[in-house]
Design a protein around this motif. Sequence first.
Motif, PDB file in Angstrom:
ATOM      1  N   LEU A  97      12.694  11.233  -5.847  1.00 20.88           N
ATOM      2  CA  LEU A  97      11.608  11.061  -5.055  1.00 20.88           C
ATOM      3  C   LEU A  97      10.448  11.071  -6.124  1.00 20.88           C
ATOM      4  CD1 LEU A  97      10.325  12.987  -1.572  1.00 20.88           C
ATOM      5  CD2 LEU A  97       9.093  13.030  -3.818  1.00 20.88           C
TER       6      LEU A  97
ATOM      7  N   LYS B  61       5.887  11.225  -6.082  1.00 19.20           N
ATOM      8  CA  LYS B  61       5.022  11.206  -5.174  1.00 19.20           C
ATOM      9  C   LYS B  61       3.577  11.457  -5.882  1.00 19.20           C
ATOM     10  CE  LYS B  61       4.343  15.344  -3.513  1.00 19.20           C
ATOM     11  NZ  LYS B  61       2.864  15.987  -3.970  1.00 19.20           N
TER      12      LYS B  61
ATOM     13  N   ASP C 147       2.884   3.302  -4.256  1.00 16.55           N
ATOM     14  CA  ASP C 147       3.077   2.061  -3.643  1.00 16.55           C
ATOM     15  C   ASP C 147       3.311   1.007  -4.372  1.00 16.55           C
ATOM     16  OD1 ASP C 147       0.443   2.080  -3.985  1.00 16.55           O
ATOM     17  OD2 ASP C 147      -0.075   0.602  -2.535  1.00 16.55           O
TER      18      ASP C 147
ATOM     19  N   PHE D 209       6.914   1.287  -6.143  1.00 15.62           N
ATOM     20  CA  PHE D 209       7.817   0.885  -5.245  1.00 15.62           C
ATOM     21  C   PHE D 209       7.931  -0.719  -4.966  1.00 15.62           C
ATOM     22  CE2 PHE D 209       9.550   0.035  -0.741  1.00 15.62           C
ATOM     23  CZ  PHE D 209      10.867   0.692  -0.894  1.00 15.62           C
TER      24      PHE D 209
ATOM     25  N   ARG E 219      11.317  -2.891  -6.299  1.00 11.74           N
ATOM     26  CA  ARG E 219      12.012  -3.646  -5.044  1.00 11.74           C
ATOM     27  C   ARG E 219      12.258  -5.050  -5.612  1.00 11.74           C
ATOM     28  NH1 ARG E 219       9.824  -3.371   0.711  1.00 11.74           N
ATOM     29  NH2 ARG E 219       8.007  -4.468  -0.579  1.00 11.74           N
TER      30      ARG E 219
ATOM     31  N   PRO F 248      15.415   0.986  -5.158  1.00 11.14           N
ATOM     32  CA  PRO F 248      14.435   1.780  -4.251  1.00 11.14           C
ATOM     33  C   PRO F 248      15.008   1.756  -2.853  1.00 11.14           C
ATOM     34  CG  PRO F 248      13.668  -0.775  -4.787  1.00 11.14           C
ATOM     35  CD  PRO F 248      14.974  -0.474  -5.519  1.00 11.14           C
TER      36      PRO F 248
ATOM     37  N   LEU G 236      13.006   3.560   0.079  1.00  7.75           N
ATOM     38  CA  LEU G 236      11.897   3.635   1.199  1.00  7.75           C
ATOM     39  C   LEU G 236      10.841   4.029   0.446  1.00  7.75           C
ATOM     40  CD1 LEU G 236      11.118   7.097   1.983  1.00  7.75           C
ATOM     41  CD2 LEU G 236      13.498   6.825   3.102  1.00  7.75           C
ATOM     42  N   TYR G 237       9.541   3.727   1.211  1.00  9.65           N
ATOM     43  CA  TYR G 237       8.217   4.006   0.664  1.00  9.65           C
ATOM     44  C   TYR G 237       7.543   4.696   2.047  1.00  9.65           C
ATOM     45  CZ  TYR G 237       3.168   3.740   0.265  1.00  9.65           C
ATOM     46  OH  TYR G 237       1.872   3.937   0.504  1.00  9.65           O
ATOM     47  N   CYS G 238       6.841   5.998   1.610  1.00 11.36           N
ATOM     48  CA  CYS G 238       6.365   6.441   3.086  1.00 11.36           C
ATOM     49  C   CYS G 238       4.793   6.742   2.672  1.00 11.36           C
ATOM     50  CB  CYS G 238       6.952   7.952   3.450  1.00 11.36           C
ATOM     51  SG  CYS G 238       5.943   8.748   4.629  1.00 11.36           S
TER      52      CYS G 238
ATOM     53  N   GLU H 294       1.561  10.384  -0.452  1.00  8.15           N
ATOM     54  CA  GLU H 294       2.380   9.472  -0.275  1.00  8.15           C
ATOM     55  C   GLU H 294       3.517   9.461  -1.212  1.00  8.15           C
ATOM     56  OE1 GLU H 294       0.297   5.593  -1.220  1.00  8.15           O
ATOM     57  OE2 GLU H 294      -1.635   6.506  -0.912  1.00  8.15           O
TER      58      GLU H 294
ATOM     59  N   TYR I 141       7.826   7.864  -2.476  1.00  4.14           N
ATOM     60  CA  TYR I 141       8.875   6.701  -2.265  1.00  4.14           C
ATOM     61  C   TYR I 141      10.083   7.430  -2.797  1.00  4.14           C
ATOM     62  CZ  TYR I 141       8.834   4.890  -7.251  1.00  4.14           C
ATOM     63  OH  TYR I 141       8.712   5.028  -8.470  1.00  4.14           O
TER      64      TYR I 141
ATOM     65  N   MET J 116      14.000   6.776  -4.243  1.00  2.00           N
ATOM     66  CA  MET J 116      15.169   5.792  -4.847  1.00  2.00           C
ATOM     67  C   MET J 116      16.379   6.310  -5.379  1.00  2.00           C
ATOM     68  SD  MET J 116      13.261   5.484  -8.768  1.00  2.00           S
ATOM     69  CE  MET J 116      12.372   6.914  -9.169  1.00  2.00           C
TER      70      MET J 116
END
Length: 752
Positions: free
Chosen positions: A39, A41, A55, A58, A62, A74, A76-78, A87, A89, A91
Amino acid sequence: MIKQMPVPGVCPAAVCVSRRSGQSNPTFLLQAAHRSYVLRKKPPGALLPGAHRVDREFGVQRALFSARFPVPRPLLYCGDVSVIGTEFYVMEHVQGRIFRDPRLPGISAAERAAIYLAAVEVLARLHSLDLSALDLKNYGKGSGYCERQVLTWTKQYRAAAHTDIPAMDKLIDWLSSNLPSNDSEVTLVHGDFRLDNVIFHPTETRVLAVLDWELSTTGHPIVDLAYFLMPYYWPRGLNFIDTMGAIRGITGIPAPEELISVYCRCRSISNSLPHWSFFQALSFFKMAGIAQGIYARHLLGNASSPEAYKFGESVEPLAGTGLRIALSGVSSTSDAIPDGVGLFQLSQTGREILRQVREFMKQHVFPAEKEVAEYYLKHANSPLRWSRPEVITKLKERARASGLWNLFLPAVSGLSQLDYAFVAEETGKCFFAPEIFNCQAPDTGNMEVLHKYGTEEQKRQWLEPLLQGEITSCFCMTEPNVASSDATNMETSLHREGDTYVINGKKWWSSGAGNTNCKVAVVLCRSQAAEHVDRHKQHSMILVPLDTQGVKIIRPLTVFGQDDASHGGHFEVHFDNVCVFLSNILVGEGRGFEIAQGRLGPGRLHHCMRAVGLAERALELLCRRAATRQTFGKKLYKHEVVAHWIAECRIAIDQSRLLTLSAANAIDVLGSATARKQIAMIKVTAARMACKVVDCAIQVFGGAGVSGDFPLAQMYSAVRTLRIADGPDEVHLSSIAYMELRDQLQMSTAKL
């Protein structure tokens, strides 16, 4: 630290989170029952504008993963900051090797080479990707990347700056005024491509993944290449970050030119990279900006690492290195240091150390000349004259901390005599420079003697403190009562009484004896017990502590009226029934000339290359004067006689350099004994050449040339003395003639 977190779409079970290394976006290893994830951040708190766009990381990963470029998959991205506070993501975790230290300790030479080649090949692969196929055509702003980089990092730096750093301001100005003309080339660029951002296979030198895409964008690809090669030009001694460090000269690591060649071949482009110095300087500017940003986060209390405070002191040296590269004017893929001269090529280690010495001289030594001169002028009639000014002490500490210490001794520095010859030339451009690097005569010769001939106890007592720079020494050979050009004339006596040797005699021109830190003398004596043996086996060398009873420092001698206090002077020393232990003898009685030959070979080489350096500086002064002074309606250099002097000086310097490098190579290949003729030749040539060059410079300066306002008079004093020191020209000429006749006779006999 996060203890438990449900990660939607990844794993319904709780995961244990542990912190991983990183100075930028905080990175965590998420361990589930059977799988691991990573993770990344945003850092918490106030951030610099535009920084830490997870972002974008990520998104580019991808796209690259879809193109089968080696990146972690990768997942998910949050963007919902309510989940974990910022924020983030997630992987997949890639198992493999990450090399934090670019020097690759503990790795074989062959594997080091393969690792660097694999890294540069994957970089070339990245720069060869089709942006349209990746759907990243609008990922960045495209052309004009270099200009944007300068503007962006200038803005980032100034937003984070905590103090004024003139080198950064000058570097910003230079970069802004020297933008490359080919700034329209556009590829996907990583932005922070370093060896520690690459994961290698656990057992193979194969790249599994490239990490940390925070700074990625579209722009000029050579920015990435220059940044990757930055450790080759890294300032020695700057160790604020484990993942950066000087790598030149490490066995197995390819030369930067080799990596550039591989990169260009992989991309099918020319090896000639225009504006290379710009890209190098930009790399150091960018690293300085990154360091400033990390330190700013430390001041704000939201740094990702507890070591962030160290970055504050790194900004200035990084900017200084970038500025020196910029001002060197080099625009090709080679840096400012040549591989060598003709057939005489520097090793990788030698090339790197020479580059570091040149930088150190420019940054620290030359700027200190005025302060040193003022110290000796102020204390002209004071005992403090024989002490060292504080600035020299500080420079020695800095040089030692930078790893530029004891460069003359191959066993310590790893340099060959040929390598060190180039270094000696550089230090010859300033009178006190050799001492800064602990490479000053006569200590170098004495240390070589102790290293080669000393017992373990002699090394412990004298060699170790000399190598540490804790003490200095002198060499006592020449005598006032005999013609010392014939060394067999020396009369200072040595005779054994019980468990001691007793020494009686007078010496003079004992250089360095006036230094307040001079603790020991190497003394050449005639052994009374050897009066009826071969005249070259009658003399011995012995170590005499200067505080021994009977050692008398009589007076300093002057050279053209100068006492050379900065060098420790040249003293008359008397030995009056001086008693020392038998263990102070070097090798044994009657071995003095054998030791002298081993001592004087490299020592004469060092003197000659320093003379070449001195002559280079004298010629520089001559040319500056000739270009700024005017007589009879035209500049001095426009007078034919002065123009001819300049040409003749250049010819003479280059001839002497080549002959001296040839002698250095002969010592490396054949040894000092076999290279005696070459050593004698340079001893004559270099001193005569330097005298001629300095004399021409004095003539161009006129009355100023013989004044104390310029260094030329002191230069002439030094090089004129060199025609006598370590044997006068005439002795060496006789030796050269004898050896040449011997060689000619051997060749004639062979032909017959």
